[in-house]
Motif scaffolding. Structure first.
Motif, PDB file in Angstrom:
ATOM      1  N   ASN A  25       0.812  -1.216   0.000  1.00 34.94           N
ATOM      2  CA  ASN A  25       0.000   0.000   0.000  1.00 34.94           C
ATOM      3  C   ASN A  25       0.844   1.265   0.000  1.00 34.94           C
ATOM      4  O   ASN A  25       0.463   2.270  -0.599  1.00 34.94           O
ATOM      5  CB  ASN A  25      -0.969   0.003   1.186  1.00 34.94           C
ATOM      6  CG  ASN A  25      -2.254  -0.721   0.853  1.00 34.94           C
ATOM      7  OD1 ASN A  25      -2.600  -0.893  -0.311  1.00 34.94           O
ATOM      8  ND2 ASN A  25      -2.961  -1.151   1.879  1.00 34.94           N
ATOM      9  N   ALA A  26       1.983   1.248   0.661  1.00 36.93           N
ATOM     10  CA  ALA A  26       2.852   2.429   0.663  1.00 36.93           C
ATOM     11  C   ALA A  26       3.278   2.777  -0.763  1.00 36.93           C
ATOM     12  O   ALA A  26       3.306   3.952  -1.143  1.00 36.93           O
ATOM     13  CB  ALA A  26       4.073   2.190   1.540  1.00 36.93           C
ATOM     14  N   ASP A  27       3.589   1.761  -1.567  1.00 40.39           N
ATOM     15  CA  ASP A  27       3.974   2.006  -2.960  1.00 40.39           C
ATOM     16  C   ASP A  27       2.796   2.535  -3.775  1.00 40.39           C
ATOM     17  O   ASP A  27       2.955   3.446  -4.588  1.00 40.39           O
ATOM     18  CB  ASP A  27       4.517   0.725  -3.601  1.00 40.39           C
ATOM     19  CG  ASP A  27       5.814   0.269  -2.957  1.00 40.39           C
ATOM     20  OD1 ASP A  27       6.594   1.135  -2.509  1.00 40.39           O
ATOM     21  OD2 ASP A  27       6.041  -0.957  -2.894  1.00 40.39           O
ATOM     22  N   PHE A  28       1.603   1.948  -3.570  1.00 35.57           N
ATOM     23  CA  PHE A  28       0.418   2.459  -4.268  1.00 35.57           C
ATOM     24  C   PHE A  28       0.178   3.927  -3.917  1.00 35.57           C
ATOM     25  O   PHE A  28      -0.078   4.756  -4.790  1.00 35.57           O
ATOM     26  CB  PHE A  28      -0.838   1.655  -3.897  1.00 35.57           C
ATOM     27  CG  PHE A  28      -0.993   0.372  -4.656  1.00 35.57           C
ATOM     28  CD1 PHE A  28      -0.925   0.330  -6.036  1.00 35.57           C
ATOM     29  CD2 PHE A  28      -1.229  -0.805  -3.978  1.00 35.57           C
ATOM     30  CE1 PHE A  28      -1.080  -0.856  -6.737  1.00 35.57           C
ATOM     31  CE2 PHE A  28      -1.390  -2.003  -4.663  1.00 35.57           C
ATOM     32  CZ  PHE A  28      -1.313  -2.023  -6.046  1.00 35.57           C
ATOM     33  N   LEU A  29       0.257   4.258  -2.640  1.00 42.89           N
ATOM     34  CA  LEU A  29      -0.035   5.618  -2.200  1.00 42.89           C
ATOM     35  C   LEU A  29       0.974   6.614  -2.760  1.00 42.89           C
ATOM     36  O   LEU A  29       0.596   7.659  -3.294  1.00 42.89           O
ATOM     37  CB  LEU A  29      -0.058   5.680  -0.668  1.00 42.89           C
ATOM     38  CG  LEU A  29      -0.570   6.979  -0.062  1.00 42.89           C
ATOM     39  CD1 LEU A  29      -1.996   7.273  -0.513  1.00 42.89           C
ATOM     40  CD2 LEU A  29      -0.505   6.903   1.457  1.00 42.89           C
ATOM     41  N   VAL A  30       2.242   6.288  -2.685  1.00 43.97           N
ATOM     42  CA  VAL A  30       3.280   7.207  -3.156  1.00 43.97           C
ATOM     43  C   VAL A  30       3.251   7.365  -4.678  1.00 43.97           C
ATOM     44  O   VAL A  30       3.350   8.470  -5.199  1.00 43.97           O
ATOM     45  CB  VAL A  30       4.681   6.724  -2.693  1.00 43.97           C
ATOM     46  CG1 VAL A  30       5.790   7.472  -3.400  1.00 43.97           C
ATOM     47  CG2 VAL A  30       4.812   6.874  -1.187  1.00 43.97           C
ATOM     48  N   HIS A  31       3.100   6.257  -5.400  1.00 45.54           N
ATOM     49  CA  HIS A  31       3.233   6.302  -6.859  1.00 45.54           C
ATOM     50  C   HIS A  31       1.917   6.468  -7.610  1.00 45.54           C
ATOM     51  O   HIS A  31       1.920   6.917  -8.756  1.00 45.54           O
ATOM     52  CB  HIS A  31       3.949   5.045  -7.357  1.00 45.54           C
ATOM     53  CG  HIS A  31       5.324   4.902  -6.791  1.00 45.54           C
ATOM     54  ND1 HIS A  31       6.367   5.721  -7.154  1.00 45.54           N
ATOM     55  CD2 HIS A  31       5.815   4.055  -5.862  1.00 45.54           C
ATOM     56  CE1 HIS A  31       7.446   5.387  -6.478  1.00 45.54           C
ATOM     57  NE2 HIS A  31       7.142   4.375  -5.686  1.00 45.54           N
ATOM     58  N   SER A  32       0.789   6.107  -6.981  1.00 47.19           N
ATOM     59  CA  SER A  32      -0.482   6.155  -7.701  1.00 47.19           C
ATOM     60  C   SER A  32      -1.555   6.975  -6.994  1.00 47.19           C
ATOM     61  O   SER A  32      -2.611   7.224  -7.561  1.00 47.19           O
ATOM     62  CB  SER A  32      -1.005   4.729  -7.931  1.00 47.19           C
ATOM     63  OG  SER A  32      -0.028   3.954  -8.607  1.00 47.19           O
ATOM     64  N   GLY A  33      -1.331   7.338  -5.735  1.00 50.43           N
ATOM     65  CA  GLY A  33      -2.266   8.202  -5.026  1.00 50.43           C
ATOM     66  C   GLY A  33      -3.444   7.504  -4.381  1.00 50.43           C
ATOM     67  O   GLY A  33      -4.416   8.151  -4.011  1.00 50.43           O
ATOM     68  N   PHE A  34      -3.401   6.201  -4.236  1.00 52.31           N
ATOM     69  CA  PHE A  34      -4.483   5.467  -3.584  1.00 52.31           C
ATOM     70  C   PHE A  34      -3.910   4.235  -2.907  1.00 52.31           C
ATOM     71  O   PHE A  34      -2.739   3.912  -3.070  1.00 52.31           O
ATOM     72  CB  PHE A  34      -5.559   5.045  -4.601  1.00 52.31           C
ATOM     73  CG  PHE A  34      -5.062   4.070  -5.627  1.00 52.31           C
ATOM     74  CD1 PHE A  34      -5.107   2.701  -5.392  1.00 52.31           C
ATOM     75  CD2 PHE A  34      -4.533   4.513  -6.829  1.00 52.31           C
ATOM     76  CE1 PHE A  34      -4.635   1.796  -6.326  1.00 52.31           C
ATOM     77  CE2 PHE A  34      -4.057   3.615  -7.771  1.00 52.31           C
ATOM     78  CZ  PHE A  34      -4.107   2.257  -7.518  1.00 52.31           C
TER      79      PHE A  34
END
Length: 137
Positions: A25-34
């Protein structure tokens, strides 16, 4: 503006789904915003290292180098239900928690360190945290 490619045609106004890959989730949040609340690939990234003030720093570092693990490494604790302590994290923790290190013969320990034997002799506050983490996944 982004451009996407598809293996099939779509008509204007059709709903399109994009697979972002298996990520935390950290990667999704940083790179995709969700992020996904129930992401089974989610986990916690932790940095572990052997302190240079550890009286057995040299031998612990030699053991880790022998199994190709850095004395300071990132590990991911996964939320996946079938994920236990194994692989490089388990090997690192075995070296990190060894007692009577001065009696260990480097030539005979790498097989034990890399084994998946449940009797690994791990103790200490870090292991208590990891056990609780695994129980709450």
């Amino acid at each position: 503006m982004s451009e996407c490619f598809s293996h099939r045609g779509f008509t204007a106004g059709s709903q399109v789904f994009i697979f972002y890959g298996i990520r935390r989730n950290a990667d999704f949040l940083v790179h995709s915003g969700f992020f996904y609340p129930d992401n089974q690939s989610d986990g916690v990234k932790i940095l572990l290292g052997i302190s240079k003030s550890d009286p057995y720093y040299d031998i612990r570092t030699q053991l880790l180098n022998r199994i190709r693990i850095s004395s300071t490494s990132d590990f991911v604790l996964s939320r996946a239900p079938d994920c236990g302590l194994e692989g490089p994290l388990l090997a690192f923790l075995r070296v990190f928690n060894m007692t009577k290190v001065n009696r260990i013969r480097i030539s005979s320990t790498s097989d034990f360190i890399l084994s998946r034997a449940p009797d690994c002799g791990l103790e200490g506050p870090l292991l208590a945290f990891l056990r609780v983490f695994n129980m709450t996944k």
